[in-house]
Design an enzyme around this catalytic site. Sequence first.
Site, short mmCIF file in Angstrom:
data_model
loop_
_atom_site.label_atom_id
_atom_site.label_comp_id
_atom_site.label_asym_id
_atom_site.label_seq_id
_atom_site.Cartn_x
_atom_site.Cartn_y
_atom_site.Cartn_z
N GLU A 191 0.83 -1.22 -0.10
CA GLU A 191 -0.03 0.05 -0.02
C GLU A 191 0.93 1.18 0.07
O GLU A 191 1.81 1.39 0.96
CB GLU A 191 -0.79 0.00 1.21
N ASP A 211 0.41 5.14 0.57
CA ASP A 211 -0.50 6.07 0.87
C ASP A 211 -0.01 7.44 0.40
O ASP A 211 0.90 7.91 1.24
CB ASP A 211 -0.86 5.92 2.66
N GLU A 233 -2.90 10.80 3.43
CA GLU A 233 -4.06 10.39 4.32
C GLU A 233 -3.91 11.68 5.24
O GLU A 233 -2.87 12.04 5.83
CB GLU A 233 -3.45 9.49 5.29
N HIS A 239 3.70 1.40 2.75
CA HIS A 239 3.58 0.22 3.63
C HIS A 239 3.82 -0.89 3.00
O HIS A 239 3.13 -1.39 2.03
CB HIS A 239 2.25 -0.02 4.20
#
Length: 456
Positions: free
Chosen positions: A230, A232, A235, A246
């Site tokens: 993942e 991001d 966020e 991640h």
Amino acid sequence: MVSSFALKAVTALLAATPATAFLVGDLQTETHPKMSWQRCTGKGGSSCSNVNGEVVIDSNWRWLHVKSGYTNCYDGNEWNTTACPDNASCSKNCAMEGADYSGTYGVTTSSNALTLKFITKGQYSTNIGSRLYLMKDSSSYEMFKLIGNEFTFDVDMSKLPCGLNGALYFVSMPEKGHGAPGAKYGSGYCDAQCARDLKFVGGEANAEGWEPSSNDANAGVGKKGACCAEMDVWEANSVSTALTPHSCSPEGYSVCTDTSCGGTYSLDRYAGSCDANGCDFNPFRVGVKDFYGKGKTVDTSQKMTVVTQFIGSGSQLTEIKRFYVQGGKVIVNPEPTIPGMTGNSLTQEWCDTEQQVFQEEVYPFNQWGGFSSMSKGMDLGMVLVMSLWDDHYANMLWLDSNYPTDQDPEKPGIARGDCPTSSGVPADVESQSPDAQVIFSNIKFGPVGSTFQQPA
Ligand SMILES: *[C@@H]1O[C@H](CO)[C@@H](O)[C@H](O)[C@H]1NC(C)=O
Ligand SMILES: *[C@@H]1O[C@H](CO)[C@@H](O)[C@H](O)[C@H]1NC(C)=O
């Protein structure tokens, strides 16, 4: 749901589908909202051309009912165990509906913009938040290859208070989703928390062993989870923002079971094989408290442009850089002010340093492959996710407050934003900020340097 419809309508409900997935109901036609974006070549945003895309809402949000009527197969936070005693019966007995995007889910598009409303009171239900994927066509997700490229978008965060998260990120989901009806109905989600709150995993119902949530009337946790790498990109709310890769092993879609999933939804957060924490760049958390927020250097009361560069070549990601553009001015990502940390971009070395300076006991980012895993995940192609959510596990305090709340906020890494530690309780956020929303627009993608005028 309504029970007064004529039975005649009900018999015409179903389209034939392979046994391995879900039947499709025809009470509501699935029509994806159109959303255009731009693919850029050349330099500085000078040659960008329109791509006609569309978005789809995740299958978790959809009405699943028995094929021969209006009875729910999943209601509130529980499965109907008569219709869905196990995966195979559930697939046979239940049908998934198309979405009324604006009426039920508060999702609207207008040329290159997507608006996600937080609370939507529909005719039969109240919807909270949403998760959408960008599609290439009506049955495939757009697959982004990030390495060597730059992803730019505009965002309006002004109506997102403490406790909310207007997120834009990438995950290594399968291009076609899973089974039938596949990507067309928003299946195939996975992330580095090894999501177990999914009603469908690997094209199957996650009904067996489902535990309804104690504090969320609409959610629960199943036995199976869906894991993948993942990235991001965004966020954030109007108070704090984080840029966070991640890692995961394997990087692509994999299914985990029970506590071995780890992540948010499991008792032992570190029991799985994905990095639930991530290596995050949150300006506030690295000491720059006047950079991002209402009236700050990047002013969240106004729309802004967010640029993220994935520096690297071939299949090797080496650095992730961030710029902002607001009021015609380019704003570079700030240098950390916490002693021992330098660099305004993410690299493997930056992550290693952050880990040491914040004295975190575990380092799952590296355990599951760090930048090398992110490179592999990106090389598979990643799906663009845009979502709006509140946090039933940690009240979003990991993003916008002091977290963990029992530690000294003076200790490096604990303070992440100005929000009080008592903020972000979903029941409060939902009752106090029903009109919260996020608008993502003007997406541009192309080689590094192609989407905006980078300062020399
Ligand atoms: C569960 O589904 C069955 C049909 O399979 C239906 O008869 C029953 O009423 C449903 N139960 C609830 C609580 O909705
Ligand atoms: C789930 O149900 C489908 C459809 O009947 C079947 O093909 C699949 O093998 C089942 N999976 C499991 C794990 O039982």
